[in-house]
Design a protein around this motif. Structure first.
Motif, PDB file in Angstrom:
ATOM      1  N   HIS A 185       0.780  -1.214   0.268  1.00  0.00           N
ATOM      2  CA  HIS A 185      -0.052  -0.066   0.025  1.00  0.00           C
ATOM      3  C   HIS A 185       0.928   1.412   0.010  1.00  0.00           C
ATOM      4  CE1 HIS A 185      -3.277  -2.572   0.501  1.00  0.00           C
ATOM      5  NE2 HIS A 185      -3.120  -2.674   1.931  1.00  0.00           N
ATOM      6  N   LEU A 186       1.642   1.480   1.124  1.00  0.00           N
ATOM      7  CA  LEU A 186       2.353   2.701   1.001  1.00  0.00           C
ATOM      8  C   LEU A 186       3.462   3.186   0.141  1.00  0.00           C
ATOM      9  CD1 LEU A 186       2.707   2.830   5.223  1.00  0.00           C
ATOM     10  CD2 LEU A 186       0.660   3.432   3.478  1.00  0.00           C
ATOM     11  N   PHE A 187       4.164   1.753  -0.435  1.00  0.00           N
ATOM     12  CA  PHE A 187       5.187   1.997  -1.523  1.00  0.00           C
ATOM     13  C   PHE A 187       4.354   2.444  -2.744  1.00  0.00           C
ATOM     14  CE2 PHE A 187       9.222  -0.063  -0.175  1.00  0.00           C
ATOM     15  CZ  PHE A 187       9.657   0.982   0.839  1.00  0.00           C
ATOM     16  N   GLN A 188       3.038   1.993  -2.816  1.00  0.00           N
ATOM     17  CA  GLN A 188       2.340   2.382  -4.000  1.00  0.00           C
ATOM     18  C   GLN A 188       2.000   3.727  -4.150  1.00  0.00           C
ATOM     19  OE1 GLN A 188       1.151   0.975  -7.008  1.00  0.00           O
ATOM     20  NE2 GLN A 188       2.782  -0.549  -6.734  1.00  0.00           N
ATOM     21  N   ILE A 189       1.468   4.175  -2.954  1.00  0.00           N
ATOM     22  CA  ILE A 189       1.146   5.784  -2.762  1.00  0.00           C
ATOM     23  C   ILE A 189       2.348   6.568  -2.902  1.00  0.00           C
ATOM     24  CG2 ILE A 189       0.377   7.462  -0.915  1.00  0.00           C
ATOM     25  CD1 ILE A 189      -1.295   5.106   0.017  1.00  0.00           C
ATOM     26  N   LEU A 190       3.545   6.132  -2.291  1.00  0.00           N
ATOM     27  CA  LEU A 190       4.795   6.963  -2.450  1.00  0.00           C
ATOM     28  C   LEU A 190       5.099   6.905  -3.932  1.00  0.00           C
ATOM     29  CD1 LEU A 190       7.613   8.085  -1.556  1.00  0.00           C
ATOM     30  CD2 LEU A 190       8.283   5.764  -1.609  1.00  0.00           C
ATOM     31  N   SER A 191       4.936   6.044  -4.741  1.00  0.00           N
ATOM     32  CA  SER A 191       5.247   6.048  -6.124  1.00  0.00           C
ATOM     33  C   SER A 191       4.404   6.987  -6.818  1.00  0.00           C
ATOM     34  CB  SER A 191       5.259   4.519  -6.924  1.00  0.00           C
ATOM     35  OG  SER A 191       3.878   4.392  -6.881  1.00  0.00           O
ATOM     36  N   ILE A 192       3.200   7.021  -6.591  1.00  0.00           N
ATOM     37  CA  ILE A 192       2.177   8.060  -7.104  1.00  0.00           C
ATOM     38  C   ILE A 192       2.467   9.366  -6.841  1.00  0.00           C
ATOM     39  CG2 ILE A 192      -0.346   8.799  -7.284  1.00  0.00           C
ATOM     40  CD1 ILE A 192      -1.138   5.907  -6.694  1.00  0.00           C
ATOM     41  N   LEU A 193       2.997   9.827  -5.715  1.00  0.00           N
ATOM     42  CA  LEU A 193       3.493  11.072  -4.939  1.00  0.00           C
ATOM     43  C   LEU A 193       4.515  11.666  -5.676  1.00  0.00           C
ATOM     44  CD1 LEU A 193       2.800  10.447  -1.208  1.00  0.00           C
ATOM     45  CD2 LEU A 193       1.480  12.379  -2.618  1.00  0.00           C
ATOM     46  N   ALA A 194       5.361  10.657  -6.037  1.00  0.00           N
ATOM     47  CA  ALA A 194       7.020  11.139  -6.267  1.00  0.00           C
ATOM     48  C   ALA A 194       7.180  10.999  -8.015  1.00  0.00           C
ATOM     49  CB  ALA A 194       7.845  10.282  -5.900  1.00  0.00           C
ATOM     50  N   MET A 195       6.163  10.296  -8.761  1.00  0.00           N
ATOM     51  CA  MET A 195       6.139   9.849 -10.166  1.00  0.00           C
ATOM     52  C   MET A 195       6.427  11.249 -10.819  1.00  0.00           C
ATOM     53  SD  MET A 195       2.429   8.728 -11.054  1.00  0.00           S
ATOM     54  CE  MET A 195       2.613   8.833 -12.792  1.00  0.00           C
ATOM     55  N   GLU A 196       7.270  11.295 -11.874  1.00  0.00           N
ATOM     56  CA  GLU A 196       7.070  12.238 -13.031  1.00  0.00           C
ATOM     57  C   GLU A 196       5.941  12.485 -13.672  1.00  0.00           C
ATOM     58  OE1 GLU A 196       9.608  14.533 -13.486  1.00  0.00           O
ATOM     59  OE2 GLU A 196      10.612  13.503 -11.878  1.00  0.00           O
ATOM     60  N   ARG A 197       5.491  13.261 -14.177  1.00  0.00           N
ATOM     61  CA  ARG A 197       4.281  13.554 -15.277  1.00  0.00           C
ATOM     62  C   ARG A 197       4.466  12.695 -16.480  1.00  0.00           C
ATOM     63  NH1 ARG A 197       0.408  17.653 -15.956  1.00  0.00           N
ATOM     64  NH2 ARG A 197      -1.065  17.195 -17.724  1.00  0.00           N
ATOM     65  N   PRO A 198       3.533  11.518 -16.562  1.00  0.00           N
ATOM     66  CA  PRO A 198       3.745  10.764 -17.663  1.00  0.00           C
ATOM     67  C   PRO A 198       3.466  11.445 -19.084  1.00  0.00           C
ATOM     68  CG  PRO A 198       1.816  10.139 -16.553  1.00  0.00           C
ATOM     69  CD  PRO A 198       2.294  11.225 -15.772  1.00  0.00           C
ATOM     70  N   ALA A 199       4.157  10.925 -19.973  1.00  0.00           N
ATOM     71  CA  ALA A 199       3.843  11.738 -21.491  1.00  0.00           C
ATOM     72  C   ALA A 199       2.256  11.422 -21.986  1.00  0.00           C
ATOM     73  CB  ALA A 199       4.926  10.844 -22.474  1.00  0.00           C
ATOM     74  N   ALA A 200       1.490  10.440 -21.298  1.00  0.00           N
ATOM     75  CA  ALA A 200       0.327  10.222 -21.474  1.00  0.00           C
ATOM     76  C   ALA A 200      -0.280   9.576 -20.194  1.00  0.00           C
ATOM     77  CB  ALA A 200      -0.230   9.470 -22.731  1.00  0.00           C
ATOM     78  N   PHE A 201      -1.401   9.895 -19.881  1.00  0.00           N
ATOM     79  CA  PHE A 201      -2.222   9.090 -18.746  1.00  0.00           C
ATOM     80  C   PHE A 201      -2.815   7.894 -19.100  1.00  0.00           C
ATOM     81  CE2 PHE A 201      -1.594  13.307 -16.988  1.00  0.00           C
ATOM     82  CZ  PHE A 201      -1.159  12.995 -15.816  1.00  0.00           C
ATOM     83  N   THR A 202      -1.901   6.980 -19.596  1.00  0.00           N
ATOM     84  CA  THR A 202      -2.302   5.543 -20.061  1.00  0.00           C
ATOM     85  C   THR A 202      -1.625   4.567 -18.820  1.00  0.00           C
ATOM     86  OG1 THR A 202      -0.350   5.236 -21.336  1.00  0.00           O
ATOM     87  CG2 THR A 202      -2.088   6.047 -22.606  1.00  0.00           C
TER      88      THR A 202
END
Length: 469
Positions: A235-252
């Motif tokens: 759970h918490l590593f998934q949320i971390l990855s959403i918070l820290a990710m770069e803006r994707p080229a497309a939201f696919t």
């Protein structure tokens, strides 16, 4: 899904997950008109229920836990879709008879839901591998996925051989929560946040998942899992990855997955030298007296981590993660603490609240009204879940995730390479932690004092929304 008679087949149909979450979610989907036409619900359990007896049990739980109002006529329609099949799913010789039963019911396609303890996943997969209805079917798995990295790899290989990688859905119900999905919108569509979402402007980010209860009836499971495997690795590593990710080229799904994976792969490794400064594990007083818990258990019921993402955006900025049981309150939230221009000025804080309240809280500074020159913090507070209309119109996590699976929307689910990367981190943590005894803490407190010191050594503290006066 293809086929004239779709079904969802639930292993563990007499457990709490099915009663509290799955059946209410399936009822809500029918009431809201989002369920597939003619979908049957096949319940597999060991107890000696008839269809009628099980439907009465289901009625109790739907009345108690469904998001939408209980309606007798709707429930009767819903109940007619439920079939109960008694089976010992640990007996591989019982699976051909299940195949025959599904044939007799006219079922052509299935989603198989493993609502059981992870130690049974491989056995069920082995059994389903024998039967025709499982070929090409979708499989939903509850977390945790495996008990360690080696176990997860072996399990993944077996499942992919049986069902194909594209048909495996590893559920993380936190990813179905409204405000977790909303984090991307808050961040990427508001320039005041998007342009300051980096280590240059942010002092730290805190992810908290706190529980007020202990292990209750789950002592046997929890004593082999602990807070790290039960909450942090998934759970918490998934949320971390959403918070820290770069803006994707497309939201696919594919682009989002790649950006989240880059975050997890950029986590700074733990070492013998830094683990004492980055990890606190605790255990609440009285845990060893809980049912099915070893009297000498060193299982952690609390975990706090200081994590670094070594990339250009986040280098050397700490992400603090904490989770635990018997902490006096039930609360899940993310606090983004921006850098203050001066030590005597309160920081600007963006608080995203996931449960029990859903919403967004913003603390910022103004001049104190009147003939004063001092600065004071004020707040804006948006409570999304306070609106009855929002509560009624917002699907709960399991509704969203079931719908996503039925429609093949994989971005709502954890992917294998993300899970593998998370397991590498947690396995290394547990290896370095070794046989140390977790710090003790009293029930109904904020956890071990050492977790506060984890932040204080960097000049930070756990953020708590001020109480309403």
């Amino acid at each position: 899904m293809n086929g004239k008679r779709p079904a969802i087949t639930i292993f563990g149909g007499t457990g709490d997950l099915t009663f509290r979450k799955l059946l209410p979610a399936l009822y809500n989907r029918m009431l809201s008109g989002s369920a597939p036409d003619g979908q049957d619900i096949i319940i597999i359990g060991r107890r000696a229920y008839t269809d009628a007896e099980y439907r009465e049990k289901a009625r109790e739980w739907v009345k108690k836990f469904a998001r939408l109002p209980y309606r007798e006529k709707t429930f009767e329609t819903f109940a007619q879709s439920i079939r109960y099949y008694r089976m010992d799913f640990t007996n591989l010789e019982a699976y051909p008879a299940l195949d025959t039963f599904l044939d007799e019911q006219g079922i052509e396609t299935c989603v198989f839901y493993f609502a059981v303890a992870p130690r049974f996943f491989a056995t069920i997969a082995e059994g389903l591998f024998q039967i025709g209805h499982a070929q090409g079917s979708q499989v939903i798995l509850e977390k945790p996925f495996g008990e360690n990295l080696d176990d997860a790899r072996a399990l993944n290989a077996r499942l992919e051989a049986a069902f194909g990688a594209e048909n495996i859905y590893r559920i993380d119900h936190y990813l179905g929560k409204e405000m977790v999905r909303n984090v991307q919108t808050i961040r990427f569509t508001n320039p005041i946040f998007a342009d300051a979402w980096d280590a240059k402007h942010i002092a730290c980010i805190q992810i908290s998942a706190l529980e007020d209860v202990g292990v209750e009836t789950r002592g046997g499971y929890y004593d082999h899992s602990g807070a790290l495997r039960d909450m942090v690795q998934n759970h918490l590593f998934q949320i971390l990855s959403i918070l820290a990710m770069e803006r994707p080229a497309a939201f696919t799904p594919e682009a989002m997955h790649e950006e989240q994976l880059r975050v997890l792969r950029a986590l700074r490794p733990l070492t013998e030298e830094n683990i004492a400064d980055q990890v606190v594990l605790g255990q609440y007083d009285g845990y060893r007296e809980e049912t099915n818990v070893a009297p000498d258990s060193k299982t952690e019921t609390y975990a706090a981590l200081k994590v670094f993402v070594d990339n250009d955006r986040w280098r050397d900025m700490p992400f603090y993660i904490r989770t635990g049981k018997k902490l006096g309150r039930r609360e899940m939230e993310v606090a983004v603490v921006f850098k203050s221009p001066s030590p005597d000025i309160a920081p600007t804080v963006l608080l995203v609240k996931f449960q029990p309240t859903e919403g967004v809280y913003l603390q910022f500074n103004i001049k104190r009204p009147g003939d004063f020159e001092d600065i004071m913090p004020v707040k804006m507070d948006f409570c999304q879940s306070c609106s009855i209309a929002n509560r009624i119109n917002t699907p709960e996590a399991y509704e969203r995730l079931l719908s996503a699976c039925f429609h093949g929307e994989r971005s709502w689910f954890s992917q294998w390479d993300q899970i593998e990367t998370s397991w590498k981190y947690v396995d290394r943590l547990e290896e370095l932690w070794g046989d140390r005894t977790p710090a003790a803490y009293a029930p109904d407190t904020a956890g071990p004092r050492e977790a506060d010191a984890l932040l204080e050594q960097d000049g930070h503290h756990w953020f708590r929304e001020p109480e309403v006066q």
